[in-house]
Design a protein around this motif. Sequence first.
Motif, PDB file in Angstrom:
ATOM      1  N   LEU A   7      18.971  14.233 -62.853  1.00  0.00           N
ATOM      2  CA  LEU A   7      18.321  15.262 -63.667  1.00  0.00           C
ATOM      3  C   LEU A   7      17.771  14.657 -64.948  1.00  0.00           C
ATOM      4  CD1 LEU A   7      17.603  18.192 -64.290  1.00  0.00           C
ATOM      5  CD2 LEU A   7      19.905  18.490 -65.230  1.00  0.00           C
ATOM      6  N   GLY A   8      18.523  13.809 -65.559  1.00  0.00           N
ATOM      7  CA  GLY A   8      18.076  13.153 -66.782  1.00  0.00           C
ATOM      8  C   GLY A   8      16.827  12.323 -66.553  1.00  0.00           C
ATOM      9  N   GLN A   9      16.758  11.650 -65.419  1.00  0.00           N
ATOM     10  CA  GLN A   9      15.574  10.847 -65.089  1.00  0.00           C
ATOM     11  C   GLN A   9      14.340  11.736 -64.913  1.00  0.00           C
ATOM     12  OE1 GLN A   9      15.521   7.413 -65.235  1.00  0.00           O
ATOM     13  NE2 GLN A   9      17.492   7.944 -66.135  1.00  0.00           N
ATOM     14  N   LYS A  10      14.536  12.899 -64.302  1.00  0.00           N
ATOM     15  CA  LYS A  10      13.424  13.858 -64.148  1.00  0.00           C
ATOM     16  C   LYS A  10      12.979  14.377 -65.516  1.00  0.00           C
ATOM     17  CE  LYS A  10      12.896  14.102 -59.656  1.00  0.00           C
ATOM     18  NZ  LYS A  10      11.760  13.482 -59.045  1.00  0.00           N
ATOM     19  N   LEU A  11      13.935  14.620 -66.395  1.00  0.00           N
ATOM     20  CA  LEU A  11      13.604  15.085 -67.741  1.00  0.00           C
ATOM     21  C   LEU A  11      12.795  14.032 -68.505  1.00  0.00           C
ATOM     22  CD1 LEU A  11      16.929  16.861 -68.813  1.00  0.00           C
ATOM     23  CD2 LEU A  11      14.717  17.947 -68.351  1.00  0.00           C
TER      24      LEU A  11
END
Length: 149
Positions: A7-11
């Motif tokens: 999720l952090g990478q997508k953010l």
Amino acid sequence: MLMKTALGQKLLKAKLLSDSVAWFDAIDGRLRSKILDLIQNKQLVERGINEDGNEIGQYSLATEFISGGKKKFGDHYTLKDSGAFFNSMFVVVLSDSFIIDGDGNKGEDDLFVKFGDGIIGLTDENMEIVKEEVRKKYIIYARRILQIN
């Protein structure tokens, strides 16, 4: 910690999204050509209408006579006569909009004075076509940046 997760990478990728870049990508040469085609052919040649959907005028019996029958009495104006007006039309893309313009000088007449600026505007129906094209291209842009298949 969150940024190390999927999720952090997508953010992090989402932070790369830019409305301006998406807008300029969307209003590319193909869409600019389509905008001009909608105005020139779908509105003026086929229907003789301005951006409000109002007919801009009809040829008179005298015009039919003077033109040797090329322009028929009662037919709508197309503004295409020599092609110079159509050839002068262009689309300028700004950061959050676009402008359609052209050279309205036709001999002693100024087409914009004679028929109004609406002769180079999109009808609501044709604007919806352009909006849909832009929407589709925004989605393609976002998917590319977010790396979504």
